[in-house]
Design a protein around this motif. Structure first.
Motif, PDB file in Angstrom:
ATOM      1  N   LYS A  28     -35.288   1.557  10.238  1.00  0.00           N
ATOM      2  CA  LYS A  28     -36.474   1.296  11.054  1.00  0.00           C
ATOM      3  C   LYS A  28     -36.225   1.871  12.442  1.00  0.00           C
ATOM      4  CE  LYS A  28     -38.007  -2.990   8.781  1.00  0.00           C
ATOM      5  NZ  LYS A  28     -37.034  -2.975   7.684  1.00  0.00           N
ATOM      6  N   PRO A  29     -37.232   2.493  13.046  1.00  0.00           N
ATOM      7  CA  PRO A  29     -37.014   3.128  14.353  1.00  0.00           C
ATOM      8  C   PRO A  29     -36.395   2.201  15.390  1.00  0.00           C
ATOM      9  CG  PRO A  29     -39.136   3.777  13.465  1.00  0.00           C
ATOM     10  CD  PRO A  29     -38.612   2.722  12.548  1.00  0.00           C
ATOM     11  N   GLU A  30     -36.871   0.953  15.466  1.00  0.00           N
ATOM     12  CA  GLU A  30     -36.364   0.046  16.488  1.00  0.00           C
ATOM     13  C   GLU A  30     -34.909  -0.345  16.232  1.00  0.00           C
ATOM     14  OE1 GLU A  30     -38.620  -2.528  13.449  1.00  0.00           O
ATOM     15  OE2 GLU A  30     -38.815  -0.538  14.392  1.00  0.00           O
TER      16      GLU A  30
ATOM     17  N   THR B 280     -35.164  12.166  11.607  1.00  0.00           N
ATOM     18  CA  THR B 280     -36.612  11.915  11.546  1.00  0.00           C
ATOM     19  C   THR B 280     -37.243  11.752  12.938  1.00  0.00           C
ATOM     20  OG1 THR B 280     -36.815   9.496  11.416  1.00  0.00           O
ATOM     21  CG2 THR B 280     -36.292  10.651   9.378  1.00  0.00           C
TER      22      THR B 280
ATOM     23  N   SER C 181     -39.749   9.927  14.058  1.00  0.00           N
ATOM     24  CA  SER C 181     -40.047   8.567  14.521  1.00  0.00           C
ATOM     25  C   SER C 181     -38.803   7.879  15.064  1.00  0.00           C
ATOM     26  CB  SER C 181     -40.666   7.732  13.397  1.00  0.00           C
ATOM     27  OG  SER C 181     -39.770   7.600  12.300  1.00  0.00           O
ATOM     28  N   HIS C 182     -37.667   8.114  14.435  1.00  0.00           N
ATOM     29  CA  HIS C 182     -36.424   7.515  14.920  1.00  0.00           C
ATOM     30  C   HIS C 182     -35.978   8.178  16.222  1.00  0.00           C
ATOM     31  CE1 HIS C 182     -35.127   5.882  10.691  1.00  0.00           C
ATOM     32  NE2 HIS C 182     -36.321   5.468  11.076  1.00  0.00           N
TER      33      HIS C 182
ATOM     34  N   GLN D 157     -37.901   9.548  18.464  1.00  0.00           N
ATOM     35  CA  GLN D 157     -38.802   9.080  19.521  1.00  0.00           C
ATOM     36  C   GLN D 157     -38.401   7.688  20.001  1.00  0.00           C
ATOM     37  OE1 GLN D 157     -42.960   8.767  18.349  1.00  0.00           O
ATOM     38  NE2 GLN D 157     -43.602   9.370  20.398  1.00  0.00           N
ATOM     39  N   ALA D 158     -38.028   6.816  19.065  1.00  0.00           N
ATOM     40  CA  ALA D 158     -37.618   5.460  19.431  1.00  0.00           C
ATOM     41  C   ALA D 158     -36.333   5.472  20.241  1.00  0.00           C
ATOM     42  CB  ALA D 158     -37.438   4.616  18.174  1.00  0.00           C
TER      43      ALA D 158
ATOM     44  N   TRP E 117     -34.316  16.650  10.750  1.00  0.00           N
ATOM     45  CA  TRP E 117     -35.271  16.018   9.850  1.00  0.00           C
ATOM     46  C   TRP E 117     -34.897  16.407   8.431  1.00  0.00           C
ATOM     47  CZ3 TRP E 117     -41.347  16.385  10.337  1.00  0.00           C
ATOM     48  CH2 TRP E 117     -41.921  15.343   9.571  1.00  0.00           C
TER      49      TRP E 117
ATOM     50  N   ALA F   9     -40.415  15.072  19.475  1.00  0.00           N
ATOM     51  CA  ALA F   9     -40.019  13.669  19.481  1.00  0.00           C
ATOM     52  C   ALA F   9     -38.995  13.363  20.572  1.00  0.00           C
ATOM     53  CB  ALA F   9     -39.460  13.275  18.118  1.00  0.00           C
TER      54      ALA F   9
END
Length: 227
Positions: free
Chosen positions: A26-28, A49, A51-52, A54-55, A68, A92
């Protein structure tokens, strides 16, 4: 000012990744693992990835090696296989983009030199070439990579049956590649990480031995359950 690569010299980069079926994926959660690693002195992180990435970027200013992983049959290239994957990774928040730098055919037939040039020209990002052999490392140098890493040693058809870390490959790459050589893959202890630096590694990337809870627990249980 130091370049991105110079900030990694002699340091530990922590690969913060998890299997897609893990609750850690999970990104968070990945961002928290990355922040903890950086707080304890890691010089950078390697993240998979957009999303990860960016987090993680939202919580740190340290260098991010982004990639990716995408499986696109029949190609066996899966680390940032196409330019649009690199573009998403850059947007990202990655500073360095890792790409498969073997001679295997990419999904769209684009050559390594072409994708590296596009990353440089259109994204303005540093490229880490993930390789499996000395020949492919030298080809990556010719193709314009900014640094080379031993990431794919033991994970390609050409190196099948070999077990990372590839210290012999690392020594050969350090001796013959005029670029920073990063040791990545199979580092299982602080002593091995230190040894890689003594062999001339520019930096050391460690993943599973630090962040691979799923794999580590499985390994312990497999041993404990042996009859």
């Amino acid at each position: 000012m130091k370049t991105i690569l110079e900030t990694l010299r002699g340091g530990l980069v922590v690969s913060c990744q998890a299997p897609t079926d893990s609750p850690l994926h999970k990104p968070e959660v990945i961002a928290a693992i990355a922040e903890a690693s950086l707080n304890r002195g890691a010089v950078g992180v390697r993240i998979d990835t957009p999303s990860h990435i960016q987090a993680v970027r939202s919580r740190c200013n340290h260098p991010i090696i982004g990639l990716w992983k995408q499986v696109i049959p029949p190609s066996s290239v899966y680390i940032t296989p196409q330019f649009h994957h690199a573009e998403a990774v850059a947007q990202a928040g990655s500073d360095i983009i890792a790409v498969d730098a073997t001679q295997r055919r990419r999904p769209n037939g684009e050559t390594l030199a072409q994708i590296i040039q596009r990353i440089h020209d259109h994204l303005g990002k540093t490229v880490m070439a993930d390789v499996d052999t000395l020949d492919n490392a030298l080809r990556a140098v010719e193709a314009g990579a900014d640094c080379v890493a031993t990431t794919l040693y033991g994970y390609t058809e050409e190196t099948q049956g070999q077990t990372p870390p590839g210290f012999e490959l690392l020594k050969a790459m350090v001796a013959q590649c005029p670029l920073p050589v990063v040791c990545e893959g199979g580092i299982a202890s602080p002593a091995q990480a230190h040894y890689a630096l003594t062999l001339g590694a520019y930096a050391v990337v460690v993943g599973t031995a630090i962040t691979g809870i799923d794999s580590l627990v499985t390994g312990y249980l497999n041993t404990l359950n042996q009859s």
